[in-house]
Scaffold this motif. Structure first.
Motif, mmCIF file in Angstrom:
data_model
loop_
_atom_site.group_PDB
_atom_site.id
_atom_site.type_symbol
_atom_site.label_atom_id
_atom_site.label_comp_id
_atom_site.label_asym_id
_atom_site.label_seq_id
_atom_site.Cartn_x
_atom_site.Cartn_y
_atom_site.Cartn_z
ATOM 1 N N LEU A 30 -12.872 -34.403 28.093
ATOM 2 C CA LEU A 30 -12.224 -34.217 26.793
ATOM 3 C C LEU A 30 -10.766 -34.636 26.912
ATOM 4 O O LEU A 30 -10.082 -34.258 27.868
ATOM 5 C CB LEU A 30 -12.326 -32.742 26.381
ATOM 6 N N ARG A 31 -10.310 -35.490 25.984
ATOM 7 C CA ARG A 31 -8.883 -35.785 25.926
ATOM 8 C C ARG A 31 -8.478 -35.803 24.459
ATOM 9 O O ARG A 31 -9.237 -36.270 23.605
ATOM 10 C CB ARG A 31 -8.541 -37.104 26.644
ATOM 11 N N ALA A 32 -7.322 -35.224 24.203
ATOM 12 C CA ALA A 32 -6.898 -35.086 22.810
ATOM 13 C C ALA A 32 -5.401 -35.302 22.673
ATOM 14 O O ALA A 32 -4.626 -34.960 23.568
ATOM 15 C CB ALA A 32 -7.261 -33.695 22.303
ATOM 16 N N SER A 33 -5.044 -35.942 21.590
ATOM 17 C CA SER A 33 -3.630 -36.030 21.229
ATOM 18 C C SER A 33 -3.405 -35.032 20.085
ATOM 19 O O SER A 33 -4.281 -34.224 19.786
ATOM 20 C CB SER A 33 -3.292 -37.453 20.773
ATOM 21 N N GLY A 37 -9.035 -36.656 19.020
ATOM 22 C CA GLY A 37 -9.473 -36.510 20.408
ATOM 23 C C GLY A 37 -10.843 -37.124 20.638
ATOM 24 O O GLY A 37 -11.548 -37.496 19.687
ATOM 25 N N GLU A 55 -11.010 -35.188 14.686
ATOM 26 C CA GLU A 55 -9.682 -35.381 14.116
ATOM 27 C C GLU A 55 -9.084 -34.063 13.657
ATOM 28 O O GLU A 55 -9.791 -33.069 13.530
ATOM 29 C CB GLU A 55 -9.764 -36.369 12.950
ATOM 30 N N GLU A 56 -7.776 -34.121 13.386
ATOM 31 C CA GLU A 56 -7.078 -32.860 13.103
ATOM 32 C C GLU A 56 -7.527 -32.207 11.811
ATOM 33 O O GLU A 56 -7.228 -31.043 11.568
ATOM 34 C CB GLU A 56 -5.559 -33.081 13.087
ATOM 35 N N SER A 65 -9.444 -28.936 20.999
ATOM 36 C CA SER A 65 -8.590 -29.754 21.872
ATOM 37 C C SER A 65 -8.387 -29.135 23.242
ATOM 38 O O SER A 65 -8.132 -29.833 24.215
ATOM 39 C CB SER A 65 -7.204 -29.932 21.227
#
Lengths: 463, 463
Positions: A30-33, A37, A55-56, A65
């Motif tokens: 898992l990678r998220a900004s 993500g 998405e957010e 996240s």
């Protein structure tokens, strides 16, 4: 909304393109900004992960996240085909439900672990790439074996696991008992009083279902067993387990040639089946476990197996000029080094060695005309050595009884086995395939502990 | 000339009409005059015999005429279709080879034998009509189960037979050992020193593969086991064996409803498979073993299974006005008489009873909202009673630990089972089908000893 397995999506992505679907599985990465993500989700139905984009705008974006890997999720979303990306499609999440959050100390982090370490977490290792592939292939191979025999009308026979007789006199056996070990009852002669045990006599775990299978072959013509067998051998190698599964077909009105034909057809069938049904897994083994595996297996499927007598094979080995650890003479048992030399360097394909000296083989194998050898066969394969052992069975009651005497067996214990010859016996043959050996051969895995879900070996019966 | 199985001829007699073919098999009956004779030959591939006609022009006509039944033969001849005769075709022999002559004291003469007697000749009984049918159906049922699960992508998992832990704390277990029983080693505290045993600790035969299967379900999502399990129960009934086979599917991201759906689909699939693939055998059971069998099984395939909570079922039983041997109150375990009343007289079809009191069920079953019952289900079928038992599993670690304490289990022994909840646990469910119970249900056979090749029961481990 359709609930799908990841495998269904991979095998039918056109069908599901732009559809709203639901999947469940575990987080592999898992990678998220701050805004979106990516999650790689694996549901165990397929070797590969599916990429989920979130998405957010999701209510629980922040929670998602921060999820530790191995947390379990159910994801609803639209399947989007991505022809220009590394992965063929991705799932754009509209909803993510956290089914179970993992602790952060999950022992299977992304870095590569040794197989030795993974054995200590056998309850979790099927979640790794390698073991996910191994156990899926194990399942497919088992089914391929059943399908092969059932298509030919063989009757699957469950021979007993608990046995009252030391069948072949082979190897060390595990004893089974309900007696109180701290107070074993003794009889008048100061021997263990097994009459007080559950079965009223000494019992052990089976080492082979063959003798029982023979009785069924002489009723159904073609039968096979597929069940666990046991050896209490104190050998701590990568090729021996105390508990392993074995397949033992037995065919009536059949001789050694029919037996070899059956073994060859079976091996080709199961290899083909696995290569067709688990291409991603086989690609993985070929790349990361055993380079050249697929080429070797293709070779097996497309070659005609070789055949040589033991006598000729010994001759070849003696004249080879090769220095073996164990020197070869007529009468000795072939060692793995000899077997591999024959199949890998001389014949360069799977090879049947036939007609072994009777002294090194079991009492039930049919004595040849020469009186010195028996109608036995071993199948040797490159990279492994012996994978199958079989024989035509001695159907002549007088010769069988003489062989039992030679081998120091008590005829009374085998009364029913001898009766099979008395009441319409006929030529018949069979072989045994060690299931784990077959899996090692097909996957390239080199330690038997790594192809058994929870292996049992000397000193180890964990989980 | 084509070598054929009798089944191939029955299933394709048009194709082989007037062809010269070869078959092998055993004499079931033989009658001969001076000029010709008839032999009923059975080769075990098919329930029915094939009729062979032989005439005095055969070289060995006199020898053949006098053969005892159960002698084995290979026959070459022309297949002649006989539309006006009782049998659809016969094989006109041009050559008969005696493969193995039977002794005349063959114990399975044509007269009808009791099942009790046939158990004493378990090595020969598959040559009788009834057992030939039973074990062919057993094989087909096993394959149907594999096919059902494999088609759905389930991973066949071989859970261990030898276990180091008293899994569910269930029932009496068989101990396994390589210690010398006449000289058991003791430690300083005068307890058995298992550190000297093969596995370095106390080990037993498994009673269930469920806990191990759960660990695989939490990696592969859908898995099943199919292997032998053991109970050292001292019960000498027609329904209990010490060694029997069990199927245990386990499904992740699934609740009790998914579990019941799976059980219903599976039962229908295997019954349909057997009825389609063994019509002659089923006809035989319907005529000679259990009249009404086929109608009952058709009912199962075509009905929607019923569903009732335990609480409601107890209410029905208490208000039934029926006198049971064991009176019913809420909290008691249902007896076979109650189960059969519900499924046979009230619902008249297969019935799931759900949500049992937690006190009478295992620690791993999920506790319901009411705190009193668990998400368990038993499937009851007419004629038998319980055939499947399953549940949703407790995925909440705290509640699971509390339940283990209530049940007096040692949490340390289950460290890995608890970790399955810690690292991405999720709702999951499963059930167990006793394979022999299923065979009894499908064939109508009433004693478990008669559906197992070589049964193991209290005091008996023969052959």
């Amino acid at each position: 909304m359709e609930k799908l397995l990841v495998k269904q999506i991979y095998r039918g992505s056109e069908k599901y393109a732009d559809q709203v679907v639901s999947i469940s599985g575990w987080i592999r990465t898992l990678r998220a900004s701050k805004a979106f993500g990516f999650i790689e989700v694996n549901d165990g139905s397929f070797f590969k992960n599916i990429q989920v984009v979130f998405e957010e705008k999701l209510d629980n974006f922040v929670e998602i996240s921060k999820l530790p890997i191995s947390s379990s999720l159910t994801i609803e979303g639209t399947l989007v085909v991505t022809p220009d990306a590394k992965q063929p499609f991705e799932l754009k999440a509209t909803k993510i439900i956290v089914e179970g959050m993992s602790d952060t100390d999950y022992p299977l982090q992304k870095k590569r672990h040794s197989f030795e370490y993974l054995r200590t977490i056998a309850h979790l290792r099927p979640r790794s790439n390698a073991f996910s592939a191994v156990f899926r292939v194990r399942s497919l191979t088992a089914f391929a074996i059943h399908e092969f025999f059932q298509k030919r009308g063989f009757v699957y026979t469950h021979t007993p696991i608990i046995t009252g007789s030391d069948c072949e006199g082979a190897g060390e056996m595990f004893r089974i008992s309900t007696l109180d070990f701290s107070n074993i009852p003794m009889d008048k002669n100061k021997k263990v009083d097994y009459s007080q045990d559950f079965f009223g006599k000494e019992t052990s775990l089976t080492v082979s279902g063959q003798l029982a299978a023979e009785s069924f072959a002489l009723a159904f013509r073609n039968v096979y067993t597929f069940g666990p067998t046991f050896r209490a051998e104190n050998s701590n190698t990568g090729r021996h387990a105390a508990e392993f599964w074995m397949i033992e077909p037995e065919i009536a009105f059949a001789d050694l040639n029919d037996d070899m034909k059956l073994a060859e057809d079976m091996m080709k069938y199961i290899i083909k089946y696995v290569m067709e049904n688990a291409p991603e897994e086989m690609e993985f083994f070929n790349s990361f476990v055993d380079k050249g595996l697929i080429e070797r297996l293709n070779g097996v499927v497309n070659s005609e197996f070789g055949q040589v007598t033991y006598t000729k094979a010994v001759d070849i080995l003696m004249k080879s000029g090769k220095e073996f650890q164990y020197p070869v003479t007529w009468g000795c048992d072939l060692q793995t080094e000899h077997e591999r030399y024959l199949t890998e360097e001389v014949y360069k394909k799977p090879l049947f060695v036939t007609d072994y000296p009777k002294e090194i083989k079991s009492f039930y194998m049919r004595v040849n005309e020469d009186g010195k050898t028996v109608a036995a066969m071993d199948l040797l394969v490159p990279g492994i050595g012996e994978i199958i052992g079989g024989s035509q069975r001695e159907e002549r009651q007088d010769i069988l009884e003489a062989r039992m005497e030679e081998c120091g067996l008590n005829k009374e214990d085998y009364w029913w086995y001898l009766e099979l010859r008395k009441y319409g016996g006929t030529k018949h043959a069979g072989f045994g395939l060690g299931f784990e050996r077959a899996i090692m051969y097909i996957t390239g895995m080199s330690n038997i502990r790594d192809v058994i879900p929870f292996p049992r070996t000397t000193g180890s019966a964990e989980f």
